[in-house]
Motif scaffolding. Structure first.
Motif, PDB file in Angstrom:
ATOM      1  N   HIS A 248      49.358  14.239  41.010  1.00 25.05           N
ATOM      2  CA  HIS A 248      49.276  13.903  42.431  1.00 25.05           C
ATOM      3  C   HIS A 248      48.767  15.115  43.214  1.00 25.05           C
ATOM      4  CE1 HIS A 248      51.467   9.957  42.536  1.00 25.05           C
ATOM      5  NE2 HIS A 248      51.705  10.370  41.295  1.00 25.05           N
ATOM      6  N   THR A 249      47.603  14.967  43.824  1.00 25.64           N
ATOM      7  CA  THR A 249      46.982  16.093  44.524  1.00 25.64           C
ATOM      8  C   THR A 249      47.568  16.329  45.910  1.00 25.64           C
ATOM      9  OG1 THR A 249      45.262  14.736  45.563  1.00 25.64           O
ATOM     10  CG2 THR A 249      44.805  15.609  43.345  1.00 25.64           C
ATOM     11  N   GLN A 250      48.218  15.326  46.486  1.00 20.93           N
ATOM     12  CA  GLN A 250      48.699  15.355  47.875  1.00 20.93           C
ATOM     13  C   GLN A 250      47.548  15.465  48.868  1.00 20.93           C
ATOM     14  OE1 GLN A 250      52.453  17.282  48.885  1.00 20.93           O
ATOM     15  NE2 GLN A 250      52.624  17.990  46.775  1.00 20.93           N
ATOM     16  N   ASP A 251      46.362  15.037  48.433  1.00 22.55           N
ATOM     17  CA  ASP A 251      45.210  14.940  49.328  1.00 22.55           C
ATOM     18  C   ASP A 251      44.893  13.474  49.566  1.00 22.55           C
ATOM     19  OD1 ASP A 251      44.543  17.614  49.871  1.00 22.55           O
ATOM     20  OD2 ASP A 251      43.594  17.826  47.917  1.00 22.55           O
ATOM     21  N   ILE A 252      44.617  13.134  50.807  1.00 19.84           N
ATOM     22  CA  ILE A 252      44.187  11.785  51.159  1.00 19.84           C
ATOM     23  C   ILE A 252      42.671  11.717  51.002  1.00 19.84           C
ATOM     24  CG2 ILE A 252      44.088  10.036  52.968  1.00 19.84           C
ATOM     25  CD1 ILE A 252      46.884  10.567  51.917  1.00 19.84           C
ATOM     26  N   ALA A 253      42.191  10.690  50.273  1.00 19.18           N
ATOM     27  CA  ALA A 253      40.763  10.605  49.973  1.00 19.18           C
ATOM     28  C   ALA A 253      40.302   9.156  49.981  1.00 19.18           C
ATOM     29  CB  ALA A 253      40.479  11.224  48.608  1.00 19.18           C
ATOM     30  N   SER A 254      38.994   8.989  50.009  1.00 22.86           N
ATOM     31  CA  SER A 254      38.356   7.708  49.740  1.00 22.86           C
ATOM     32  C   SER A 254      37.359   7.941  48.615  1.00 22.86           C
ATOM     33  CB  SER A 254      37.659   7.155  50.992  1.00 22.86           C
ATOM     34  OG  SER A 254      36.645   8.036  51.424  1.00 22.86           O
ATOM     35  N   ILE A 255      36.992   6.858  47.913  1.00 21.97           N
ATOM     36  CA  ILE A 255      36.012   6.930  46.830  1.00 21.97           C
ATOM     37  C   ILE A 255      35.007   5.812  47.050  1.00 21.97           C
ATOM     38  CG2 ILE A 255      35.634   6.834  44.337  1.00 21.97           C
ATOM     39  CD1 ILE A 255      38.498   7.753  43.921  1.00 21.97           C
ATOM     40  N   ASP A 256      33.713   6.128  46.970  1.00 18.13           N
ATOM     41  CA  ASP A 256      32.710   5.093  47.193  1.00 18.13           C
ATOM     42  C   ASP A 256      32.381   4.360  45.889  1.00 18.13           C
ATOM     43  OD1 ASP A 256      30.876   6.627  45.757  1.00 18.13           O
ATOM     44  OD2 ASP A 256      29.776   7.307  47.518  1.00 18.13           O
ATOM     45  N   GLU A 257      31.483   3.383  45.971  1.00 16.72           N
ATOM     46  CA  GLU A 257      31.172   2.547  44.816  1.00 16.72           C
ATOM     47  C   GLU A 257      30.527   3.341  43.686  1.00 16.72           C
ATOM     48  OE1 GLU A 257      28.760  -0.619  46.294  1.00 16.72           O
ATOM     49  OE2 GLU A 257      30.434  -1.639  47.278  1.00 16.72           O
ATOM     50  N   ALA A 258      29.883   4.465  44.013  1.00 14.80           N
ATOM     51  CA  ALA A 258      29.258   5.304  42.992  1.00 14.80           C
ATOM     52  C   ALA A 258      30.243   6.290  42.366  1.00 14.80           C
ATOM     53  CB  ALA A 258      28.076   6.057  43.586  1.00 14.80           C
ATOM     54  N   GLY A 259      31.486   6.294  42.859  1.00 15.26           N
ATOM     55  CA  GLY A 259      32.501   7.190  42.320  1.00 15.26           C
ATOM     56  C   GLY A 259      32.604   8.522  43.010  1.00 15.26           C
ATOM     57  N   SER A 260      31.899   8.693  44.138  1.00 10.55           N
ATOM     58  CA  SER A 260      31.935   9.959  44.865  1.00 10.55           C
ATOM     59  C   SER A 260      33.189  10.040  45.732  1.00 10.55           C
ATOM     60  CB  SER A 260      30.685  10.113  45.731  1.00 10.55           C
ATOM     61  OG  SER A 260      30.737  11.307  46.492  1.00 10.55           O
ATOM     62  N   ILE A 261      33.916  11.132  45.594  1.00  7.73           N
ATOM     63  CA  ILE A 261      35.167  11.347  46.323  1.00  7.73           C
ATOM     64  C   ILE A 261      34.881  12.011  47.661  1.00  7.73           C
ATOM     65  CG2 ILE A 261      37.382  12.575  46.265  1.00  7.73           C
ATOM     66  CD1 ILE A 261      37.024  12.589  43.146  1.00  7.73           C
ATOM     67  N   GLN A 262      35.638  11.601  48.695  1.00  2.00           N
ATOM     68  CA  GLN A 262      35.597  12.317  49.964  1.00  2.00           C
ATOM     69  C   GLN A 262      37.028  12.591  50.404  1.00  2.00           C
ATOM     70  OE1 GLN A 262      33.029  13.709  51.765  1.00  2.00           O
ATOM     71  NE2 GLN A 262      34.724  14.599  52.882  1.00  2.00           N
ATOM     72  N   ILE A 263      37.406  13.859  50.455  1.00  5.04           N
ATOM     73  CA  ILE A 263      38.731  14.224  50.927  1.00  5.04           C
ATOM     74  C   ILE A 263      38.802  13.999  52.427  1.00  5.04           C
ATOM     75  CG2 ILE A 263      40.432  16.074  51.148  1.00  5.04           C
ATOM     76  CD1 ILE A 263      39.973  15.112  48.274  1.00  5.04           C
ATOM     77  N   ARG A 264      39.815  13.260  52.846  1.00  3.15           N
ATOM     78  CA  ARG A 264      39.995  12.959  54.267  1.00  3.15           C
ATOM     79  C   ARG A 264      40.998  13.885  54.937  1.00  3.15           C
ATOM     80  NH1 ARG A 264      35.424  10.252  55.214  1.00  3.15           N
ATOM     81  NH2 ARG A 264      35.141   8.519  53.764  1.00  3.15           N
ATOM     82  N   ASP A 265      42.014  14.307  54.207  1.00  2.26           N
ATOM     83  CA  ASP A 265      43.003  15.225  54.774  1.00  2.26           C
ATOM     84  C   ASP A 265      44.041  15.562  53.721  1.00  2.26           C
ATOM     85  OD1 ASP A 265      44.119  16.831  56.714  1.00  2.26           O
ATOM     86  OD2 ASP A 265      44.306  15.250  58.199  1.00  2.26           O
ATOM     87  N   ARG A 266      44.813  16.613  53.974  1.00  3.49           N
ATOM     88  CA  ARG A 266      45.998  16.879  53.185  1.00  3.49           C
ATOM     89  C   ARG A 266      47.094  15.926  53.619  1.00  3.49           C
ATOM     90  NH1 ARG A 266      46.724  19.111  48.630  1.00  3.49           N
ATOM     91  NH2 ARG A 266      48.673  20.154  49.150  1.00  3.49           N
ATOM     92  N   LEU A 267      47.883  15.450  52.659  1.00  3.78           N
ATOM     93  CA  LEU A 267      48.964  14.522  52.980  1.00  3.78           C
ATOM     94  C   LEU A 267      49.896  15.119  54.025  1.00  3.78           C
ATOM     95  CD1 LEU A 267      49.915  11.723  52.104  1.00  3.78           C
ATOM     96  CD2 LEU A 267      51.345  12.812  50.366  1.00  3.78           C
ATOM     97  N   LYS A 268      50.154  16.435  53.920  1.00  5.13           N
ATOM     98  CA  LYS A 268      51.050  17.090  54.865  1.00  5.13           C
ATOM     99  C   LYS A 268      50.358  17.409  56.187  1.00  5.13           C
ATOM    100  CE  LYS A 268      54.133  19.142  51.430  1.00  5.13           C
ATOM    101  NZ  LYS A 268      54.712  20.398  50.890  1.00  5.13           N
ATOM    102  N   ASP A 269      49.032  17.307  56.226  1.00 10.09           N
ATOM    103  CA  ASP A 269      48.299  17.612  57.460  1.00 10.09           C
ATOM    104  C   ASP A 269      47.914  16.362  58.249  1.00 10.09           C
ATOM    105  OD1 ASP A 269      48.456  20.314  57.044  1.00 10.09           O
ATOM    106  OD2 ASP A 269      46.497  20.471  56.081  1.00 10.09           O
ATOM    107  N   VAL A 270      48.067  15.180  57.644  1.00  6.19           N
ATOM    108  CA  VAL A 270      47.803  13.941  58.379  1.00  6.19           C
ATOM    109  C   VAL A 270      48.794  13.848  59.530  1.00  6.19           C
ATOM    110  CG1 VAL A 270      47.867  11.431  58.270  1.00  6.19           C
ATOM    111  CG2 VAL A 270      46.837  12.711  56.419  1.00  6.19           C
ATOM    112  N   ILE A 271      48.280  13.521  60.717  1.00  8.31           N
ATOM    113  CA  ILE A 271      49.117  13.460  61.921  1.00  8.31           C
ATOM    114  C   ILE A 271      49.515  12.011  62.160  1.00  8.31           C
ATOM    115  CG2 ILE A 271      49.194  13.922  64.401  1.00  8.31           C
ATOM    116  CD1 ILE A 271      46.897  16.030  63.797  1.00  8.31           C
ATOM    117  N   LYS A 272      50.822  11.744  62.167  1.00  7.69           N
ATOM    118  CA  LYS A 272      51.339  10.388  62.336  1.00  7.69           C
ATOM    119  C   LYS A 272      51.751  10.217  63.788  1.00  7.69           C
ATOM    120  CE  LYS A 272      53.044  10.826  57.623  1.00  7.69           C
ATOM    121  NZ  LYS A 272      52.661  12.252  57.513  1.00  7.69           N
ATOM    122  N   SER A 273      50.985   9.411  64.526  1.00  7.81           N
ATOM    123  CA  SER A 273      51.192   9.308  65.968  1.00  7.81           C
ATOM    124  C   SER A 273      51.043   7.861  66.435  1.00  7.81           C
ATOM    125  CB  SER A 273      50.188  10.196  66.717  1.00  7.81           C
ATOM    126  OG  SER A 273      50.432  10.177  68.108  1.00  7.81           O
ATOM    127  N   GLY A 274      52.102   7.328  67.037  1.00  2.82           N
ATOM    128  CA  GLY A 274      52.031   5.983  67.608  1.00  2.82           C
ATOM    129  C   GLY A 274      51.675   4.910  66.593  1.00  2.82           C
TER     130      GLY A 274
END
Length: 383
Positions: A248-274
């Motif tokens: 578990h990397t604790q990184d929030i990511a998305s992966i596209d259809e070609a398998g390319s990863i994009q890190i969106r944020d650190r799990l601990k750095d995601v801001i939970k608001s409203g």
């Protein structure tokens, strides 16, 4: 070099699974933890990294290159690159202290073609090249440690450099993926496709796999034969690290259809608001587009009503001072376009002379968060 039987040194064999290295994570979001790797793991990582960099378009490391690392040697095996450079028999330049004029002199004198470092180092190099009025044609640089913005990538390419982003962490020894060229001119600044022998997926909190459509986001989990098996001496953290048979990397990511990863944020750095999850990395990428912003970090601070609210810590350019209102006006355009939620508008902007960094050049958000929670203003120009 030929070595005769008489000169051949005695080599005592040992188990390939014997422990080779131990070191500590950088601890940018929590306490540093010890990781460990065997000789076999280092060899497999080197071979996979060599296959990835030797068989791709654009940025690569191949026979004939001249190698100069711009990351600390003590951090994550210097990204494993010295092992690969040695295996390939490359000429290697080690510049010592990272002084930009010295780096540029070594690059010119020795014909350096390949380096790696964090975006902060690239920014420093580009600033030095601009000051000296020189171009950087033929210099390749692999970037990691933090997000590589489009503006910084464009600035590097304008000088003749070839750049690409990569992704990894202390626990992964470190390389997991490298950005690849495609029809999209910015595909190389994504976290990239997994290198050989790496499996990657994104999952929800219950370990359910999420779709690879570049829209769904979840925690990035990985498998590879060189990942650290545990945190020595910390059994609870080790169990959590390998929950469900994936690291578990604790990184929030998305992966596209070609398998390319994009890190969106650190799990601990995601801001939970409203009820919304706000990506601090996305806000940083948008805020840096303001002409008066030289550097920025966004963190969440506790809020009795909304749980957390985003605050930007900003280093201004020499030509202007960005205001809270001006930055929110910039962000409001992206709210209207649907790129970010209205909850992402900042509660505050703090001006500082410099952002605190770890020993490997990463922005230390842990210190920023602690300072904000204590209602202090480190290095603030407004203090």
């Amino acid at each position: 070099m030929f070595i005769s039987n008489r000169e051949k040194p005695t080599f005592v064999d040992f188990d390939e699974n014997a422990l080779a290295t131990t070191f500590y994570t950088s601890g940018t979001t929590g306490l540093p933890k010890q990781v460990c790797f065997s000789h076999r793991q280092l060899v497999l990582h080197t071979l996979a990294l060599g296959a990835a960099l030797g068989g791709r378009k654009g940025l690569g490391l191949r026979a004939g290159d001249v190698y100069m690392p711009l990351t600390p040697m003590f951090h994550v095996h210097a990204w494993g690159m010295p092992y690969l450079a040695t295996m390939l028999g490359l000429r290697q330049i080690y510049p010592g202290r990272y002084e930009v004029d010295a780096i540029l002199r070594w690059r010119e004198a020795e014909g350096v073609t390949f380096s790696h470092g964090v975006p902060t180092v690239l920014q420093m190099v580009l600033g030095g090249a601009e000051r000296l009025g020189i171009r950087l044609d033929g210099w390749q640089m692999l970037l990691g440690g933090s997000a590589l913005t489009r503006d910084l990538a464009d600035a590097a390419r304008a000088t003749g450099m070839t750049i690409a982003a990569g992704y990894g962490m202390s626990e992964t020894g470190p390389v997991i993926s490298i950005g690849e060229e495609s029809a999209d001119p910015y595909s190389t600044i994504r976290s990239g496709k997994p290198i050989p022998l790496v499996s990657a997926a994104i999952v929800d909190e219950e370990m359910k796999a999420l779709p690879c459509d570049d829209a769904a986001s979840g925690e990035l989990v990985v498998r590879a034969p060189w990942l650290t098996p545990c945190y020595p001496g910390d059994e609870p953290a080790s169990r959590d690290l390998w929950r469900g048979g994936w690291l578990h990397t604790q990184d929030i990511a998305s992966i596209d259809e070609a398998g390319s990863i994009q890190i969106r944020d650190r799990l601990k750095d995601v801001i939970k608001s409203g009820g919304e999850w706000i990506s601090s990395l996305m806000l940083e990428e948008l805020i840096i587009r303001h002409p008066d912003v030289a550097e920025v970090a966004v963190v969440g601070v506790s809020d009795a009503k909304w749980q957390e609210r985003p605050v930007a810590i900003v280093v201004a350019t020499r030509d202007g001072v960005p205001t809270h209102e001006a930055i929110n006006a910039l962000l409001a355009r992206f709210v209207e376009e649907g790129a970010i939620s209205r909850f992402a508008l900042l509660d505050d902007v703090m001006l500082v002379d410099a952002l605190p960094r770890t020993g490997v050049g990463k922005i230390d958000k842990k210190l920023l968060r602690q300072a904000l929670e204590a209602k202090s203003k480190p290095c603030s120009r407004n203090a």
